[in-house]
Scaffold this motif. Structure first.
Motif, PDB file in Angstrom:
ATOM      1  N   TYR A 325      45.256  67.080  66.380  1.00  0.00           N
ATOM      2  CA  TYR A 325      46.379  66.251  66.827  1.00  0.00           C
ATOM      3  C   TYR A 325      46.517  65.021  65.940  1.00  0.00           C
ATOM      4  O   TYR A 325      45.520  64.436  65.506  1.00  0.00           O
ATOM      5  N   LYS A 326      47.778  64.669  65.694  1.00  0.00           N
ATOM      6  CA  LYS A 326      48.084  63.504  64.862  1.00  0.00           C
ATOM      7  C   LYS A 326      49.013  62.560  65.615  1.00  0.00           C
ATOM      8  O   LYS A 326      49.905  63.007  66.341  1.00  0.00           O
ATOM      9  N   TYR A 327      48.805  61.259  65.390  1.00  0.00           N
ATOM     10  CA  TYR A 327      49.596  60.222  66.046  1.00  0.00           C
ATOM     11  C   TYR A 327      50.117  59.249  65.002  1.00  0.00           C
ATOM     12  O   TYR A 327      49.385  58.839  64.101  1.00  0.00           O
ATOM     13  N   ARG A 357      43.704  62.441  64.398  1.00  0.00           N
ATOM     14  CA  ARG A 357      43.960  61.496  63.315  1.00  0.00           C
ATOM     15  C   ARG A 357      45.149  60.623  63.715  1.00  0.00           C
ATOM     16  O   ARG A 357      46.165  61.138  64.203  1.00  0.00           O
ATOM     17  N   ALA A 358      45.017  59.324  63.505  1.00  0.00           N
ATOM     18  CA  ALA A 358      46.076  58.397  63.895  1.00  0.00           C
ATOM     19  C   ALA A 358      46.393  57.437  62.760  1.00  0.00           C
ATOM     20  O   ALA A 358      45.491  56.959  62.064  1.00  0.00           O
ATOM     21  N   VAL A 359      47.689  57.160  62.594  1.00  0.00           N
ATOM     22  CA  VAL A 359      48.167  56.139  61.666  1.00  0.00           C
ATOM     23  C   VAL A 359      48.779  55.018  62.489  1.00  0.00           C
ATOM     24  O   VAL A 359      49.726  55.254  63.255  1.00  0.00           O
ATOM     25  N   GLU A 410      56.997  54.706  52.777  1.00  0.00           N
ATOM     26  CA  GLU A 410      56.337  54.898  54.075  1.00  0.00           C
ATOM     27  C   GLU A 410      56.836  56.162  54.759  1.00  0.00           C
ATOM     28  O   GLU A 410      56.038  56.951  55.283  1.00  0.00           O
ATOM     29  N   ALA A 411      58.154  56.361  54.767  1.00  0.00           N
ATOM     30  CA  ALA A 411      58.733  57.527  55.428  1.00  0.00           C
ATOM     31  C   ALA A 411      58.241  58.821  54.794  1.00  0.00           C
ATOM     32  O   ALA A 411      57.954  59.800  55.497  1.00  0.00           O
ATOM     33  N   LEU A 412      58.125  58.829  53.477  1.00  0.00           N
ATOM     34  CA  LEU A 412      57.661  60.032  52.774  1.00  0.00           C
ATOM     35  C   LEU A 412      56.228  60.378  53.174  1.00  0.00           C
ATOM     36  O   LEU A 412      55.900  61.543  53.461  1.00  0.00           O
ATOM     37  N   LEU A 413      55.367  59.381  53.225  1.00  0.00           N
ATOM     38  CA  LEU A 413      53.974  59.616  53.604  1.00  0.00           C
ATOM     39  C   LEU A 413      53.849  60.039  55.065  1.00  0.00           C
ATOM     40  O   LEU A 413      53.058  60.931  55.407  1.00  0.00           O
ATOM     41  N   LEU A 414      54.630  59.403  55.930  1.00  0.00           N
ATOM     42  CA  LEU A 414      54.560  59.728  57.358  1.00  0.00           C
ATOM     43  C   LEU A 414      55.089  61.122  57.639  1.00  0.00           C
ATOM     44  O   LEU A 414      54.534  61.859  58.469  1.00  0.00           O
ATOM     45  N   GLU A 415      56.169  61.501  56.956  1.00  0.00           N
ATOM     46  CA  GLU A 415      56.702  62.854  57.154  1.00  0.00           C
ATOM     47  C   GLU A 415      55.692  63.900  56.688  1.00  0.00           C
ATOM     48  O   GLU A 415      55.510  64.941  57.334  1.00  0.00           O
ATOM     49  N   ALA A 416      55.022  63.633  55.580  1.00  0.00           N
ATOM     50  CA  ALA A 416      54.002  64.561  55.096  1.00  0.00           C
ATOM     51  C   ALA A 416      52.828  64.643  56.067  1.00  0.00           C
ATOM     52  O   ALA A 416      52.264  65.723  56.302  1.00  0.00           O
ATOM     53  N   PHE A 417      52.468  63.501  56.660  1.00  0.00           N
ATOM     54  CA  PHE A 417      51.357  63.445  57.618  1.00  0.00           C
ATOM     55  C   PHE A 417      51.635  64.345  58.822  1.00  0.00           C
ATOM     56  O   PHE A 417      50.792  65.162  59.225  1.00  0.00           O
ATOM     57  N   PHE A 434      61.801  71.001  64.121  1.00  0.00           N
ATOM     58  CA  PHE A 434      60.792  69.965  64.310  1.00  0.00           C
ATOM     59  C   PHE A 434      60.814  68.954  63.168  1.00  0.00           C
ATOM     60  O   PHE A 434      60.669  67.744  63.396  1.00  0.00           O
ATOM     61  N   ARG A 435      61.011  69.414  61.943  1.00  0.00           N
ATOM     62  CA  ARG A 435      61.092  68.465  60.827  1.00  0.00           C
ATOM     63  C   ARG A 435      62.319  67.566  60.970  1.00  0.00           C
ATOM     64  O   ARG A 435      62.280  66.382  60.615  1.00  0.00           O
ATOM     65  N   ARG A 436      63.411  68.113  61.492  1.00  0.00           N
ATOM     66  CA  ARG A 436      64.611  67.301  61.717  1.00  0.00           C
ATOM     67  C   ARG A 436      64.320  66.197  62.728  1.00  0.00           C
ATOM     68  O   ARG A 436      64.771  65.062  62.568  1.00  0.00           O
ATOM     69  N   GLN A 437      63.567  66.513  63.762  1.00  0.00           N
ATOM     70  CA  GLN A 437      63.211  65.499  64.752  1.00  0.00           C
ATOM     71  C   GLN A 437      62.361  64.391  64.123  1.00  0.00           C
ATOM     72  O   GLN A 437      62.546  63.210  64.418  1.00  0.00           O
ATOM     73  N   VAL A 438      61.429  64.760  63.256  1.00  0.00           N
ATOM     74  CA  VAL A 438      60.589  63.761  62.591  1.00  0.00           C
ATOM     75  C   VAL A 438      61.442  62.858  61.705  1.00  0.00           C
ATOM     76  O   VAL A 438      61.294  61.617  61.718  1.00  0.00           O
ATOM     77  N   ARG A 439      62.355  63.444  60.937  1.00  0.00           N
ATOM     78  CA  ARG A 439      63.213  62.644  60.062  1.00  0.00           C
ATOM     79  C   ARG A 439      64.115  61.719  60.876  1.00  0.00           C
ATOM     80  O   ARG A 439      64.369  60.576  60.470  1.00  0.00           O
TER      81      ARG A 439
END
Length: 459
Positions: A325-327, A357-359, A410-417, A434-439
């Motif tokens: 799980y990631k946060y 893992r959490a950011v 930041e957005a690029l790194l977070l989307e990859a995470f 799901f990727r659309r929701q993240v973006r």
């Protein structure tokens, strides 16, 4: 001499007790189901809403977070269903779908499913008295002592029961859509079941939909339970999109699953935009050589609170479990991950691992991790890990030297995470959703960060 300590009931607990007394005679079910409801409410009433002194709920204190319980929702009328039919058509909802409106199954909004898949409303199953399904729905000894599961059993109004015949293979996902449509603040209690026969293969995609996406959603409290049985040699892929714009929303979700011999069960969940979410899973390996993989991403801002809690019971030998799980936590958000792997004495050759893992994007964000291993066998491979920190400054600097502004980097790194887990779903259409929701979440965060700067420039 000892004195019995009786905790004072909160207004929410008193309201729930009154709601049960006034509604229990009208809830669906046979006399046996009515007794099950009574016994379940006794379990809830004995402890009340879980609080920080209850170990499994230490980081999600419902007694403090839920001050007032909401009135129980009523079934949607014909006018509401007609409006929803048009809204769902405009939203291009998937062709294969089952729709719950405020916890009630709406066959008018649902579609016909492929051969080999039978669907019934929970209300009809409870009233019909089919003993095998009711025994499964009661979940028997798995998760029943949890107060929120018990409250769901006491007040469950409706849901769907999906039976997949042995050997059936469904090529496309079946979408289970939870619609919130009540124009007034309300609570809904739904319980559904998915029975996957031996050798069958199916994909279930759950999602949330607000009937008023343009405006501010009214307060809602949902207590939903999904009972899953994966037969010998069967395959189940499950996703849940627990998203919306509901800062005052409360969503408590429970999954109770039993997995048979050499069966495989994969599940992924995305959580974002709802004020308080608790997703808890109770899974038991009942057959040898089975596999289960649970993963998820939570994107939280404001004062949102998301709790993922899992209890994985290895009761059979040679089974494999993975929980990852990631946060991503911004502002004053709170994330919780609790994972427990229990290995019974006879469950030799168990392979179980969990990772969180959490950011943290803000100094005010909070992440709570509590992984546990409870092992009573001696031939196992088990482990757990947890990491928590900010974005890598060197990676951000590298991207900025390549011409990206800081927010874009930041957005690029977070989307990859988050995207690393999304790509493991295994279905192109769902991966895109799901990727659309993240973006969308990242774009909204960027816009919120840019607004103060624009205001200062205008000043």
């Amino acid at each position: 001499m000892s004195a019995e300590i009786i905790h004072a009931k909160t207004p929410a607990e008193s309201f729930l007790a009154s709601a049960f007394e006034h509604s229990k005679a009208k809830l669906p079910g046979t006399a046996g189901v009515a007794k099950w409801r009574e016994d379940s409410f006794k379990i809830f009433n004995a402890s009340g809403l879980p609080h920080r002194r209850v170990e499994a709920w230490h980081y999600t204190d419902l007694r403090a977070l839920i001050r007032d319980a909401l009135p129980v929702a009523v079934p949607p009328d014909a006018a509401a269903l007609d409006a929803l039919r048009e809204e769902l058509a405009a939203a291009r909802t998937p062709a294969l779908r089952l729709v719950l409106v405020d916890g009630f199954f709406a066959p008018e909004l649902s579609s016909r499913l492929p051969d080999g898949i039978k669907v019934s409303s929970l209300a009809s199953v409870l009233s019909g008295g089919r003993s095998d399904l009711i025994a499964l729905l009661s979940s028997q000894d798995l998760g029943t002592e949890d107060p929120i599961v018990a409250l769901n059993a006491a007040l469950m109004q409706d849901g769907v029961v999906i039976e997949v015949a042995p050997g059936t293979e469904a090529a496309e996902p079946i979408h289970l859509i939870h619609v919130t449509s009540s124009p007034v603040a309300a609570a809904h209690f739904s319980r559904s079941a998915l029975i996957v026969g031996a050798g069958a293969s199916i994909r279930l995609a759950e999602s949330c939909h607000s009937a008023n996406p343009a405006g501010e959603a009214v307060a809602s409290q949902a207590n939903a339970c999904l009972i899953v049985s994966v037969g010998d040699g069967a395959r189940l892929a499950h996703t849940a999109m627990v998203t919306g714009k509901a800062a005052r929303g409360v969503r408590l979700e429970t999954m109770i699953a039993r997995v048979g011999v050499r069966a495989k069960f994969d599940s992924f969940a995305l959580v974002s935009g709802i004020g308080l979410v608790r997703r808890q899973t109770f899974l038991r390996f009942e057959g040898a050589g089975a596999e289960a993989s649970f993963s998820g991403a939570s994107l939280l801002g404001g004062r949102e609170h998301a709790d993922t809690t899992l209890l994985i019971e290895h009761a059979a030998p040679g089974c494999r479990s993975r929980e990852t799980y990631k946060y991503i936590l911004d502002e004053e958000a709170t994330g919780v991950f609790q994972g427990k792997i229990h290995v019974a004495p006879k469950a030799q050759k168990t392979d179980g691992k969990m990772l969180s893992r959490a950011v943290l994007l803000s100094d005010m964000a909070t992440m709570n991790n509590k992984p546990e291993l409870e092992i009573f066998a001696d031939d196992v491979v088990c482990g757990h890990g947890a990491t928590c920190g900010g974005l890598d400054a060197e990676q951000l600097f590298y991207l900025q030297t390549r011409g990206l502004a800081l927010p874009e980097a930041e957005a690029l790194l977070l989307e990859a995470f988050a995207g690393e887990l999304i790509d493991g779903i295994g279905h192109d259409g769902l991966i895109k959703d799901f990727r659309r929701q993240v973006r969308t979440w990242l774009a909204a965060r960027h816009q919120a960060m840019a607004a103060p700067n624009q205001d200062r420039e205008r000043a």
